[in-house]
Design an enzyme around this catalytic site. Structure first.
Site, mmCIF file in Angstrom:
data_model
loop_
_atom_site.group_PDB
_atom_site.id
_atom_site.type_symbol
_atom_site.label_atom_id
_atom_site.label_comp_id
_atom_site.label_asym_id
_atom_site.label_seq_id
_atom_site.Cartn_x
_atom_site.Cartn_y
_atom_site.Cartn_z
ATOM 1 N N HIS A 149 20.096 31.708 -29.340
ATOM 2 C CA HIS A 149 19.101 32.390 -30.239
ATOM 3 C C HIS A 149 18.046 33.326 -29.540
ATOM 4 O O HIS A 149 17.212 33.340 -28.484
ATOM 5 C CB HIS A 149 17.932 31.430 -30.744
ATOM 6 C CG HIS A 149 18.632 30.793 -32.325
ATOM 7 N ND1 HIS A 149 18.669 31.631 -33.361
ATOM 8 C CD2 HIS A 149 19.129 29.800 -31.818
ATOM 9 C CE1 HIS A 149 19.794 29.737 -33.962
ATOM 10 N NE2 HIS A 149 19.876 29.869 -33.057
ATOM 11 N N LYS A 202 25.551 29.077 -16.123
ATOM 12 C CA LYS A 202 25.568 30.395 -15.107
ATOM 13 C C LYS A 202 27.341 29.180 -15.023
ATOM 14 O O LYS A 202 27.690 28.546 -14.911
ATOM 15 C CB LYS A 202 25.003 30.547 -14.153
ATOM 16 C CG LYS A 202 24.484 29.437 -13.348
ATOM 17 C CD LYS A 202 23.873 29.907 -12.248
ATOM 18 C CE LYS A 202 23.373 28.736 -11.360
ATOM 19 N NZ LYS A 202 22.333 29.068 -9.976
ATOM 20 N N ARG A 216 23.441 22.569 -11.034
ATOM 21 C CA ARG A 216 23.604 23.396 -9.498
ATOM 22 C C ARG A 216 25.112 23.016 -8.438
ATOM 23 O O ARG A 216 24.908 21.793 -8.195
ATOM 24 C CB ARG A 216 22.677 23.259 -8.714
ATOM 25 C CG ARG A 216 21.820 22.271 -8.032
ATOM 26 C CD ARG A 216 20.744 22.901 -7.128
ATOM 27 N NE ARG A 216 19.806 20.763 -6.848
ATOM 28 C CZ ARG A 216 20.395 20.494 -5.591
ATOM 29 N NH1 ARG A 216 21.240 21.412 -4.803
ATOM 30 N NH2 ARG A 216 19.825 19.075 -4.824
ATOM 31 N N LYS A 219 29.351 20.620 -4.297
ATOM 32 C CA LYS A 219 30.038 20.287 -3.435
ATOM 33 C C LYS A 219 31.147 21.257 -3.939
ATOM 34 O O LYS A 219 31.243 20.871 -5.062
ATOM 35 C CB LYS A 219 30.459 18.630 -3.348
ATOM 36 C CG LYS A 219 31.376 17.795 -2.794
ATOM 37 C CD LYS A 219 31.592 16.739 -2.635
ATOM 38 C CE LYS A 219 32.999 16.311 -2.032
ATOM 39 N NZ LYS A 219 33.201 14.397 -2.630
#
Length: 231
Positions: A149, A202, A216, A219
């Site tokens: 949104h 991401k 994040r 490994k």
């Protein structure tokens, strides 16, 4: 245009008639076998065999493609209505567990490739395109949302500011743990593992292990640890 609308209404009537008659027949009295036969007249494509339990809701079956050896369990909802170009595709041997909600919404393709497992209570929603590859494992209560949104104007209600729809790609052989959320515009690379409860906002490189909010990479499955060694 008038003929298209009339044809669409006719399709909806046929869909409601077939699913109402066959949709609630229990397994014990051959419900899956009867649905496997009767639903072929209303779906865009249906392989053989297909196992569909009772209490599964379909909307826009003319835009839904189901491969062979697919399992769809109770409480699943698939909605492909809203645009003539919508498409929900389940590849061969896909399994959709209980209470999964899949919605293509508007001019959207949701493609789930072969041998992928979708756990119970998962949400997979457009209107951005979503592609889930082969041999993936999506654990219970995960959410895959291909939209965001807009909210730049504080003086205007957020619901009237529109959305963006970049799409989501989850490549082959990925495992998303319990309660993972994947946000719009993300690609999760092949062979990646996403830890339980992570929020992926991401791109994740192939063969990564990622955890946290936001997720994040800790490994690489074919290399050395980046920080810690467990999820």
């Amino acid at each position: 245009m008038h003929n298209e609308q009339y044809f669409s209404k006719l399709q909806r009537v046929q869909e409601l008639l077939v699913t109402t008659v066959l949709g609630d027949i229990p397994t014990l009295i051959l419900g899956p076998k009867l649905r496997n036969l009767g639903y072929r007249s209303i779906f865009a494509q249906m392989g053989s065999p297909v196992y569909i339990q009772n209490d599964v809701e379909f909307n826009g079956t003319c835009c839904i493609e189901i491969g062979s050896g697919v399992y769809i369990f109770k409480g699943v909802r698939m909605n492909a209505r809203g645009h003539k170009n919508n498409r929900i595709h389940l590849g061969n041997r896909v399994a959709i567990e209980r209470n999964v909600d899949i919605g293509s919404l508007e001019n959207t393709c949701i493609h789930i490739d072969e041998d992928t497992f979708i756990g119970p209570n998962v949400s997979i929603e457009g209107p951005g395109d979503i592609k889930i590859g082969k041999h993936c494992l999506i654990a219970a209560y995960s959410a895959i949302y291909a939209n965001n949104h807009n909210f730049a104007d504080p003086m205007k209600p957020i619901k009237y500011q529109g959305i963006t729809r970049k799409g989501i790609v989850i490549e082959d052989d990925c495992w998303l743990g319990h309660g993972v959320t994947v946000l719009d515009g993300v690609t999760i690379g092949k062979g990646s593992v996403i830890g339980a409860g992570a929020v992926v906002n991401k791109d994740i490189p192939p063969f990564s292990v990622a955890v946290g909010i936001p997720a994040r990479v800790i490994k690489n499955r074919i290399g050395k640890d980046l920080s810690i060694t467990s999820i």
